[in-house]
Scaffold this motif. Sequence first.
Motif, PDB file in Angstrom:
ATOM      1  N   LEU A 172       0.553  -1.144  -0.018  1.00 42.37           N
ATOM      2  CA  LEU A 172       0.062  -0.164  -0.166  1.00 42.37           C
ATOM      3  C   LEU A 172       1.156   1.314   0.149  1.00 42.37           C
ATOM      4  CD1 LEU A 172      -2.739  -0.947   2.972  1.00 42.37           C
ATOM      5  CD2 LEU A 172      -2.891  -0.840   0.039  1.00 42.37           C
ATOM      6  N   ILE A 173       0.562   2.777  -0.436  1.00 45.55           N
ATOM      7  CA  ILE A 173       1.237   3.585  -0.452  1.00 45.55           C
ATOM      8  C   ILE A 173       0.504   4.689   0.623  1.00 45.55           C
ATOM      9  CG2 ILE A 173       1.757   5.368  -1.783  1.00 45.55           C
ATOM     10  CD1 ILE A 173       0.937   4.715  -4.964  1.00 45.55           C
ATOM     11  N   ASP A 174       1.946   4.718   1.080  1.00 42.42           N
ATOM     12  CA  ASP A 174       1.838   5.558   2.718  1.00 42.42           C
ATOM     13  C   ASP A 174       2.775   6.858   2.058  1.00 42.42           C
ATOM     14  OD1 ASP A 174       0.326   3.482   3.995  1.00 42.42           O
ATOM     15  OD2 ASP A 174       2.719   2.363   4.962  1.00 42.42           O
ATOM     16  N   GLU A 195      -7.245   6.608   6.156  1.00 43.25           N
ATOM     17  CA  GLU A 195      -7.224   5.615   4.786  1.00 43.25           C
ATOM     18  C   GLU A 195      -8.443   5.108   5.298  1.00 43.25           C
ATOM     19  OE1 GLU A 195      -5.072   2.528   4.626  1.00 43.25           O
ATOM     20  OE2 GLU A 195      -5.453   1.218   6.102  1.00 43.25           O
ATOM     21  N   SER A 196      -9.911   4.893   3.912  1.00 42.98           N
ATOM     22  CA  SER A 196     -10.642   4.284   3.965  1.00 42.98           C
ATOM     23  C   SER A 196     -11.300   3.574   3.041  1.00 42.98           C
ATOM     24  CB  SER A 196     -11.693   5.332   4.616  1.00 42.98           C
ATOM     25  OG  SER A 196     -11.505   6.285   2.922  1.00 42.98           O
ATOM     26  N   ILE A 197     -12.197   2.301   2.927  1.00 47.52           N
ATOM     27  CA  ILE A 197     -11.789   1.693   1.917  1.00 47.52           C
ATOM     28  C   ILE A 197     -14.124   1.747   2.265  1.00 47.52           C
ATOM     29  CG2 ILE A 197     -12.039  -0.979   1.403  1.00 47.52           C
ATOM     30  CD1 ILE A 197      -9.625   0.494   2.548  1.00 47.52           C
ATOM     31  N   LYS A 198     -14.302   2.379   0.477  1.00 47.57           N
ATOM     32  CA  LYS A 198     -15.367   2.248  -0.045  1.00 47.57           C
ATOM     33  C   LYS A 198     -15.793   0.902  -1.202  1.00 47.57           C
ATOM     34  CE  LYS A 198     -16.459   5.788   2.296  1.00 47.57           C
ATOM     35  NZ  LYS A 198     -17.371   5.707   3.477  1.00 47.57           N
ATOM     36  N   ASN A 199     -16.465  -0.051  -1.023  1.00 48.15           N
ATOM     37  CA  ASN A 199     -16.769  -0.981  -2.395  1.00 48.15           C
ATOM     38  C   ASN A 199     -15.459  -1.294  -2.336  1.00 48.15           C
ATOM     39  OD1 ASN A 199     -19.210  -2.067  -2.520  1.00 48.15           O
ATOM     40  ND2 ASN A 199     -19.531  -0.268  -4.239  1.00 48.15           N
ATOM     41  N   GLY A 200     -14.313  -1.935  -1.882  1.00 51.21           N
ATOM     42  CA  GLY A 200     -13.314  -2.135  -1.968  1.00 51.21           C
ATOM     43  C   GLY A 200     -12.366  -1.264  -2.118  1.00 51.21           C
ATOM     44  N   ILE A 201     -12.185  -0.515  -2.340  1.00 52.03           N
ATOM     45  CA  ILE A 201     -10.971   0.853  -2.952  1.00 52.03           C
ATOM     46  C   ILE A 201     -11.066   1.458  -1.511  1.00 52.03           C
ATOM     47  CG2 ILE A 201     -10.655   2.698  -4.320  1.00 52.03           C
ATOM     48  CD1 ILE A 201     -13.382   1.532  -6.474  1.00 52.03           C
ATOM     49  N   ARG A 202     -10.004   1.634  -1.479  1.00 48.47           N
ATOM     50  CA  ARG A 202      -9.280   2.112  -0.241  1.00 48.47           C
ATOM     51  C   ARG A 202      -8.414   4.336  -1.091  1.00 48.47           C
ATOM     52  NH1 ARG A 202      -2.588   3.062   0.622  1.00 48.47           N
ATOM     53  NH2 ARG A 202      -2.792   2.954   2.805  1.00 48.47           N
ATOM     54  N   PHE A 203      -9.270   4.395   0.293  1.00 47.21           N
ATOM     55  CA  PHE A 203      -9.127   5.971  -0.350  1.00 47.21           C
ATOM     56  C   PHE A 203      -8.167   6.766   0.821  1.00 47.21           C
ATOM     57  CE2 PHE A 203     -12.974   5.216  -2.654  1.00 47.21           C
ATOM     58  CZ  PHE A 203     -12.887   6.190  -3.584  1.00 47.21           C
ATOM     59  N   VAL A 204      -7.280   7.558   0.545  1.00 46.48           N
ATOM     60  CA  VAL A 204      -6.123   7.729   1.126  1.00 46.48           C
ATOM     61  C   VAL A 204      -6.031   9.350   1.661  1.00 46.48           C
ATOM     62  CG1 VAL A 204      -4.040   7.857   1.853  1.00 46.48           C
ATOM     63  CG2 VAL A 204      -4.606   5.931   0.538  1.00 46.48           C
ATOM     64  N   ASP A 205      -6.344  10.022   2.629  1.00 45.60           N
ATOM     65  CA  ASP A 205      -5.859  11.403   3.407  1.00 45.60           C
ATOM     66  C   ASP A 205      -4.852  11.664   3.494  1.00 45.60           C
ATOM     67  OD1 ASP A 205      -8.811  12.153   2.921  1.00 45.60           O
ATOM     68  OD2 ASP A 205      -9.435  11.543   5.393  1.00 45.60           O
ATOM     69  N   PHE A 206      -4.004  13.079   3.311  1.00 49.88           N
ATOM     70  CA  PHE A 206      -3.098  12.911   3.116  1.00 49.88           C
ATOM     71  C   PHE A 206      -2.666  14.172   4.037  1.00 49.88           C
ATOM     72  CE2 PHE A 206      -2.393  10.098  -0.900  1.00 49.88           C
ATOM     73  CZ  PHE A 206      -1.304   9.144  -0.172  1.00 49.88           C
ATOM     74  N   LYS A 232       4.686  21.379   6.706  1.00 50.92           N
ATOM     75  CA  LYS A 232       3.815  20.746   6.976  1.00 50.92           C
ATOM     76  C   LYS A 232       2.886  22.188   6.448  1.00 50.92           C
ATOM     77  CE  LYS A 232      -0.661  19.688   8.623  1.00 50.92           C
ATOM     78  NZ  LYS A 232      -1.938  18.434   9.517  1.00 50.92           N
ATOM     79  N   VAL A 233       1.874  22.301   4.815  1.00 51.52           N
ATOM     80  CA  VAL A 233       1.261  23.396   4.221  1.00 51.52           C
ATOM     81  C   VAL A 233       0.120  23.280   3.932  1.00 51.52           C
ATOM     82  CG1 VAL A 233       3.669  23.825   3.168  1.00 51.52           C
ATOM     83  CG2 VAL A 233       2.269  22.568   1.723  1.00 51.52           C
ATOM     84  N   SER A 234      -0.821  21.792   4.116  1.00 51.26           N
ATOM     85  CA  SER A 234      -1.495  21.364   4.037  1.00 51.26           C
ATOM     86  C   SER A 234      -2.523  20.439   4.005  1.00 51.26           C
ATOM     87  CB  SER A 234      -2.222  21.992   2.147  1.00 51.26           C
ATOM     88  OG  SER A 234      -1.439  21.410   1.656  1.00 51.26           O
ATOM     89  N   GLU A 235      -3.217  19.774   4.061  1.00 54.62           N
ATOM     90  CA  GLU A 235      -4.459  18.346   3.930  1.00 54.62           C
ATOM     91  C   GLU A 235      -5.085  18.133   3.076  1.00 54.62           C
ATOM     92  OE1 GLU A 235      -5.967  17.813   7.537  1.00 54.62           O
ATOM     93  OE2 GLU A 235      -4.009  17.935   8.708  1.00 54.62           O
ATOM     94  N   ILE A 236      -5.039  16.929   2.325  1.00 56.32           N
ATOM     95  CA  ILE A 236      -5.261  16.725   1.156  1.00 56.32           C
ATOM     96  C   ILE A 236      -6.418  16.006   2.213  1.00 56.32           C
ATOM     97  CG2 ILE A 236      -5.238  15.090  -0.838  1.00 56.32           C
ATOM     98  CD1 ILE A 236      -3.923  18.069  -0.807  1.00 56.32           C
TER      99      ILE A 236
END
Length: 247
Positions: A172-174, A195-206, A232-236
């Motif tokens: 997994l990409i960290d 990270e959150s999993i929606k219908n088997g797909i991983r979404f990541v906040d950075f 740190k300049v922002s959050e995604i």
Amino acid sequence: MKKIVLLFLLIAISCKPAKKELNAQEIIDKTMISSGADKVKNSKIGFKFRDVDYAAVRKNGNFELFRFTNNSDNKTVEDVLSNNGFKRFVDGKLVKTNDSIANVIANAVNSVHYFSVLPFGLNDKAVHKKLLASSKIKGKDYHKIEVTFSKDGGGEDFEDVFIYWIGKEDFLIDYLAYSYHTNGGGKRFRALKKESIKNGIRFVDFENYKPLHKEISLFDIDKAFEKNELKKVSEIILENIEVKLLK
């Protein structure tokens, strides 16, 4: 007797084939499966990013990427990027957009969607992958992969260089980093926030960082992160994520 048993064990160990080292393509393929990104190619995905609504429909290689905003007259503006190019609609009516402005808007829309579903897209024809020396961040071992792009099919920012840190155990990409050339250029490093999993797909906040010093190399930016040499300049953060898988 013990010596004989030990001898057999040593022979068995010495005869055991060495573990095959994975190449960059094999690592990315495993990452696709581990993160569920292989499901993105046939899906409908919606989310909110920085108070703006986005949606994407991908089906058998065809795609439509949407961004919804309001203009100064409070009219709904729908920007659509697809296989057929870019179009803008205002209150449902197609409006003509200057080519230079259209390119800027299309690039902005594409960028948000591109990052939202990583590693999806890393097997596109214009993508070139190179395996770098392994890395360790916060005690975890990572494969480290450099990604560059061909001019043909690589988009407006084809000269950008990306690096991905992919867990050796979970694939997994960290972390990811990139150098860019627009607006004077620069470098960014993103670290997993959630990270959150929606219908088997991983979404990541950075969490999004920039180097404190221009001299910090993109290839050593992970070391700079460990040494607290980034700011740190922002959050995604993606909100209201909805996923529908298509057959």
